[in-house]
Design a protein around this motif. Structure first.
Motif, PDB file in Angstrom:
ATOM      1  N   ASP A 279       0.970  -1.086   0.009  1.00 48.09           N
ATOM      2  CA  ASP A 279      -0.078  -0.061   0.027  1.00 48.09           C
ATOM      3  C   ASP A 279       0.788   1.288  -0.050  1.00 48.09           C
ATOM      4  O   ASP A 279       0.459   2.216  -0.508  1.00 48.09           O
ATOM      5  N   TYR A 308       4.254  12.556   0.609  1.00 48.12           N
ATOM      6  CA  TYR A 308       4.226  11.169   0.861  1.00 48.12           C
ATOM      7  C   TYR A 308       5.486  10.665   1.036  1.00 48.12           C
ATOM      8  O   TYR A 308       6.122   9.817   1.615  1.00 48.12           O
ATOM      9  N   HIS A 368       4.632   2.393   8.685  1.00 48.00           N
ATOM     10  CA  HIS A 368       3.446   3.231   8.499  1.00 48.00           C
ATOM     11  C   HIS A 368       3.816   4.560   8.125  1.00 48.00           C
ATOM     12  O   HIS A 368       3.943   5.665   9.024  1.00 48.00           O
ATOM     13  N   GLU A 370       2.083   7.111   6.922  1.00 52.54           N
ATOM     14  CA  GLU A 370       0.953   7.822   7.270  1.00 52.54           C
ATOM     15  C   GLU A 370       1.118   8.461   8.383  1.00 52.54           C
ATOM     16  O   GLU A 370       0.456   9.621   8.754  1.00 52.54           O
ATOM     17  N   ARG A 371       2.072   8.105   9.573  1.00 47.86           N
ATOM     18  CA  ARG A 371       2.052   8.747  10.874  1.00 47.86           C
ATOM     19  C   ARG A 371       2.612  10.139  10.634  1.00 47.86           C
ATOM     20  O   ARG A 371       2.601  10.792  11.664  1.00 47.86           O
ATOM     21  N   ARG A 379      -4.372  10.555   2.886  1.00 46.88           N
ATOM     22  CA  ARG A 379      -3.841   9.388   3.431  1.00 46.88           C
ATOM     23  C   ARG A 379      -3.706   9.421   4.988  1.00 46.88           C
ATOM     24  O   ARG A 379      -3.072   8.243   5.454  1.00 46.88           O
ATOM     25  N   TYR A 380      -3.912  10.616   5.602  1.00 48.64           N
ATOM     26  CA  TYR A 380      -3.578  10.682   7.017  1.00 48.64           C
ATOM     27  C   TYR A 380      -4.697   9.778   7.875  1.00 48.64           C
ATOM     28  O   TYR A 380      -6.086   9.373   7.367  1.00 48.64           O
ATOM     29  N   ASP A 381      -4.272   9.056   8.906  1.00 52.60           N
ATOM     30  CA  ASP A 381      -5.103   8.060   9.390  1.00 52.60           C
ATOM     31  C   ASP A 381      -5.017   8.597  11.015  1.00 52.60           C
ATOM     32  O   ASP A 381      -3.873   8.815  11.665  1.00 52.60           O
ATOM     33  N   THR A 382      -6.034   8.641  11.520  1.00 50.78           N
ATOM     34  CA  THR A 382      -6.398   9.220  12.968  1.00 50.78           C
ATOM     35  C   THR A 382      -5.709   8.447  13.882  1.00 50.78           C
ATOM     36  O   THR A 382      -5.269   8.687  15.386  1.00 50.78           O
ATOM     37  N   LYS A 383      -5.357   7.023  13.800  1.00 48.16           N
ATOM     38  CA  LYS A 383      -4.833   6.106  14.594  1.00 48.16           C
ATOM     39  C   LYS A 383      -3.414   6.434  15.061  1.00 48.16           C
ATOM     40  O   LYS A 383      -2.861   5.926  16.111  1.00 48.16           O
ATOM     41  N   SER A 385      -2.623   9.665  15.571  1.00 49.90           N
ATOM     42  CA  SER A 385      -2.765  11.102  16.000  1.00 49.90           C
ATOM     43  C   SER A 385      -2.070  11.319  17.389  1.00 49.90           C
ATOM     44  O   SER A 385      -1.468  12.530  17.790  1.00 49.90           O
TER      45      SER A 385
END
Length: 461
Positions: A279, A308, A368, A370-371, A379-383, A385
């Motif tokens: 991904d 990214y 990851h 995305e962090r 593509r930001y992911d709140t997990k 945050s």
């Protein structure tokens, strides 16, 4: 295991795997790893140890861990803060924005050569050995940027004796460093090092000395600017004494190592983690190819805000911490992370453990990017945050903050962007490699053979 060699190996394991806190398990925030040495695993300790200064001078002084007996500690290994500052004043202009810009054509040339070689050799059944080629690329480029030395490893498709010898010093470097931590083992340690390995370090220093002399002899006659131009400008007399020459040799060698080792680690690891994380690979390839319509549009300036791509590099540096120790310092008698460390005790920080600690990073053992994205990115992911991104300091802080960080970022961004714009990458089947199982370290990080195919992409439209 009861032989002296086993004892030495065990001591080495204690030093290095304890610093990294084996398998990243959180054993404690403070761990004793040698008779007079402790390791911290908290972000607060980073500030207290490395950012502690009085009148601009560090108060926790660097140890002699990297003193290999040459009589001069150069720049990065220098323990005396005053001497180190004096050397830095001569070298730092080489890393100014203007100086980095002047070196850009050389960087572009080596990346374009890598791309050309992958067009020629990368699309085969067995692919190419990623470890070899990232080593050759980074060493070729760093030697040329440092002292206009052309190694031609990518051109010739093989290691030079110079780089082979450098990589061969890894185990000996570990033995010497362990001996400093465990003095009782020192008389025995060299007995269990093969004679061939014992010769590697002196041989490497001799090779470097010869090349530095060649560079002195061709002052004013180089094809492009290099780092020696700033250490030895034309209006300054060439070094004549043995002391002066050794100093120049040490600084030059350290600049070469600084431009080679971290860069080849990050390039190898970025490709490795991307191919292990489909991904992330797909997201980065789409970003690069959507951003640039032409290969020649990819420049250091146009890559600065490619989000990214920057996130991938950040995550690579977090997942595979490039430093092999915690940068030990001798305490002046001070409080570190609420723990008083008496004067003379050696303390350091395990960035490896911090970056793999679930207290600071969600799902820390996995890759990851995305962090590192801003909240408004698709593509930001709140997990992620609650990740403590401020505890991530790959280039250190304080008076010894890495001066080459900007040029390193520029090189890595440019390499990854041009490579992924040009090729579709494919890991050869049957390579079940993982970071925790197959990456290891002595004085230098070692990585497994990973074979990758570079499938040329013909852009249309």
């Amino acid at each position: 295991m009861s032989s002296p060699s086993a004892t030495l190996y065990l001591a080495a394991s204690i030093c290095y795997t304890s610093i990294q806190l084996l398998n990243s398990q959180v054993l404690s925030d403070v761990v004793r790893v040698a008779p007079n040495e402790i390791v911290f695993s908290t972000p607060r300790a980073v500030q207290d140890i490395y950012n502690s200064v009085v009148k601009g001078q560090e108060t926790s002084v660097k140890t002699d861990l990297m003193d290999f007996g040459t009589g001069d500690l150069g720049l990065t290994w220098e323990t005396d803060p005053v001497k180190r500052r004096d050397v830095a004043r001569k070298v730092f202009p080489a890393f100014s924005s203007k100086a980095i810009k002047a070196k850009e054509p050389t960087v572009q040339m080596y990346i374009d050569l890598f791309v050309d070689k992958m067009r020629e050799l990368g699309d085969t059944t067995d692919g190419i050995d990623l470890y070899e080629w990232t080593n050759w690329f980074a060493a070729d480029m760093s030697a040329d940027l440092t002292y206009s030395r052309e190694l031609h490893q990518m051109r010739d498709g093989k290691y030079t004796e110079f780089l082979e010898t450098l990589l061969g010093t890894s185990f000996l470097g570990t033995v010497m460093q362990v001996s400093k931590r465990f003095p009782l083992l020192s008389p025995l340690s060299i007995l269990f090092v093969p004679p061939k390995v014992l010769r590697t370090l002196p041989t490497f220093f001799k090779m470097n000395s010869q090349e530095v002399q060649k560079r002195i002899d061709k002052r004013g006659d180089t094809v492009h600017p290099d780092f020696v131009d700033y250490m030895l400008p034309l209006d300054v007399p060439a070094p004549t004494t043995k002391k002066e020459k050794i100093h120049l040799e040490q600084v030059t060698m350290q600049l070469f190592l600084a431009g080679f080792d971290p860069v080849q680690i990050v390039l190898f690891s970025a490709v490795f983690f991307l191919l292990k994380t489909p991904d992330a690979y797909t997201a980065l390839v789409e970003e690069i190819r959507d951003t640039f319509r032409d290969y020649n549009d990819i420049t250091p300036d146009t890559l600065i805000h490619v989000k990214y791509l920057n996130a991938v590099i950040h995550e690579t540096l977090r997942t595979h911490v490039t430093t092999i120790s915690g940068m030990p310092r001798r305490s002046p008698g001070a409080t570190v992370a609420s723990v008083y460390v008496p004067k003379g005790v050696i303390c350091q920080v395990s960035n490896f453990n911090i970056c793999r600690n679930p207290r600071y990073f969600h799902d820390p053992l996995n890759f990851h990017p995305e962090r590192w994205l801003p909240p408004d990115h698709p593509r930001y992911d709140t997990k992620f945050s609650k990740d403590d991104l401020k505890c991530y300091l790959p280039f250190s802080i304080g008076p010894r903050l890495c001066t080459g960080r900007e040029i390193a970022w520029s090189q890595i961004r440019l390499f990854l962007a041009k490579m992924l714009w040009t090729f579709d990458l494919e890991m050869i089947r049957g390579q079940d490699k993982t970071f925790d199982k197959d990456f290891w370290v002595h004085a230098i990080w070692h990585r497994p053979e990973v074979r990758v195919r570079f499938l040329h992409r013909y852009r249309t439209g």
